[in-house]
Motif scaffolding. Structure first.
Motif, PDB file in Angstrom:
ATOM      1  N   GLY A 136     -12.428 -10.409 101.990  1.00 19.41           N
ATOM      2  CA  GLY A 136     -11.714 -11.548 101.419  1.00 19.41           C
ATOM      3  C   GLY A 136     -12.608 -12.754 101.228  1.00 19.41           C
ATOM      4  N   THR A 137     -13.552 -12.952 102.119  1.00 17.39           N
ATOM      5  CA  THR A 137     -14.473 -14.087 102.009  1.00 17.39           C
ATOM      6  C   THR A 137     -15.373 -13.921 100.787  1.00 17.39           C
ATOM      7  OG1 THR A 137     -14.504 -14.215 104.417  1.00 17.39           O
ATOM      8  CG2 THR A 137     -16.216 -15.415 103.237  1.00 17.39           C
ATOM      9  N   GLY A 138     -15.857 -12.713 100.548  1.00 19.46           N
ATOM     10  CA  GLY A 138     -16.706 -12.461  99.379  1.00 19.46           C
ATOM     11  C   GLY A 138     -15.953 -12.669  98.079  1.00 19.46           C
ATOM     12  N   VAL A 139     -14.714 -12.211  98.038  1.00 20.18           N
ATOM     13  CA  VAL A 139     -13.891 -12.398  96.833  1.00 20.18           C
ATOM     14  C   VAL A 139     -13.637 -13.876  96.599  1.00 20.18           C
ATOM     15  CG1 VAL A 139     -11.622 -11.945  95.806  1.00 20.18           C
ATOM     16  CG2 VAL A 139     -12.836 -10.113  96.991  1.00 20.18           C
ATOM     17  N   ALA A 140     -13.372 -14.625  97.685  1.00 18.09           N
ATOM     18  CA  ALA A 140     -13.136 -16.063  97.553  1.00 18.09           C
ATOM     19  C   ALA A 140     -14.384 -16.780  97.042  1.00 18.09           C
ATOM     20  CB  ALA A 140     -12.694 -16.643  98.890  1.00 18.09           C
ATOM     21  N   LEU A 141     -15.558 -16.402  97.542  1.00 15.60           N
ATOM     22  CA  LEU A 141     -16.801 -17.020  97.074  1.00 15.60           C
ATOM     23  C   LEU A 141     -17.059 -16.713  95.599  1.00 15.60           C
ATOM     24  CD1 LEU A 141     -19.200 -16.461 100.117  1.00 15.60           C
ATOM     25  CD2 LEU A 141     -18.284 -18.617  99.265  1.00 15.60           C
ATOM     26  N   ILE A 142     -16.794 -15.499  95.188  1.00 16.94           N
ATOM     27  CA  ILE A 142     -16.973 -15.133  93.779  1.00 16.94           C
ATOM     28  C   ILE A 142     -15.973 -15.880  92.904  1.00 16.94           C
ATOM     29  CG2 ILE A 142     -16.700 -13.225  92.141  1.00 16.94           C
ATOM     30  CD1 ILE A 142     -18.089 -11.443  94.175  1.00 16.94           C
ATOM     31  N   ALA A 143     -14.744 -16.034  93.374  1.00 17.88           N
ATOM     32  CA  ALA A 143     -13.735 -16.781  92.612  1.00 17.88           C
ATOM     33  C   ALA A 143     -14.149 -18.240  92.443  1.00 17.88           C
ATOM     34  CB  ALA A 143     -12.382 -16.680  93.298  1.00 17.88           C
ATOM     35  N   VAL A 144     -14.658 -18.843  93.503  1.00 16.77           N
ATOM     36  CA  VAL A 144     -15.119 -20.243  93.429  1.00 16.77           C
ATOM     37  C   VAL A 144     -16.314 -20.345  92.484  1.00 16.77           C
ATOM     38  CG1 VAL A 144     -16.181 -22.103  94.763  1.00 16.77           C
ATOM     39  CG2 VAL A 144     -14.202 -20.892  95.673  1.00 16.77           C
ATOM     40  N   ALA A 145     -17.235 -19.369  92.547  1.00 17.36           N
ATOM     41  CA  ALA A 145     -18.379 -19.391  91.639  1.00 17.36           C
ATOM     42  C   ALA A 145     -17.927 -19.248  90.186  1.00 17.36           C
ATOM     43  CB  ALA A 145     -19.347 -18.268  91.999  1.00 17.36           C
ATOM     44  N   GLY A 146     -16.923 -18.402  89.931  1.00  9.27           N
ATOM     45  CA  GLY A 146     -16.390 -18.250  88.577  1.00  9.27           C
ATOM     46  C   GLY A 146     -15.733 -19.526  88.074  1.00  9.27           C
ATOM     47  N   LEU A 147     -14.995 -20.203  88.948  1.00  8.51           N
ATOM     48  CA  LEU A 147     -14.380 -21.475  88.562  1.00  8.51           C
ATOM     49  C   LEU A 147     -15.432 -22.534  88.258  1.00  8.51           C
ATOM     50  CD1 LEU A 147     -11.384 -21.665  91.062  1.00  8.51           C
ATOM     51  CD2 LEU A 147     -11.254 -21.454  88.582  1.00  8.51           C
ATOM     52  N   ALA A 148     -16.473 -22.588  89.084  1.00  9.44           N
ATOM     53  CA  ALA A 148     -17.544 -23.569  88.855  1.00  9.44           C
ATOM     54  C   ALA A 148     -18.255 -23.292  87.535  1.00  9.44           C
ATOM     55  CB  ALA A 148     -18.529 -23.540  90.012  1.00  9.44           C
TER      56      ALA A 148
END
Length: 91
Positions: free
Chosen positions: A32-44
């Protein structure tokens, strides 16, 4: 802050969706942490793309007074054939 243009919204949204999907597929993250980091990177990344899309600007009207403006010389139009009402010396 000015409102975003439709082009900015489309490019930013498409970047978020496509980059997040690509990063998730390529990294094969399962936590879940990896998915959250990728989601934040995609938003940025989507925000960066949306901000850098060129905004159409109004073209400034040419000023009537300016150092670079030269007076316009209007020349009369040259007629190639005489008018029907004019007298000609040609027979």
């Amino acid at each position: 802050m000015p409102r975003p243009t439709p082009a900015q919204l489309v490019y930013g949204s498409a970047t978020v969706v496509l980059s997040t999907l690509a990063m998730l597929l390529l990294s094969e993250v399962r936590s879940g942490t990896g998915v959250a980091l990728i989601a934040v990177a995609g938003l940025a990344l989507g925000l960066l793309v949306a901000v850098t899309v060129p905004i159409p600007r109004a073209v400034p009207a040419p000023s009537s007074r300016g150092a670079d403006s030269s007076p316009v010389t209007r020349l009369p139009l040259r007629r190639t054939e005489p008018r029907a009402t004019e007298h000609t010396l040609r027979s």
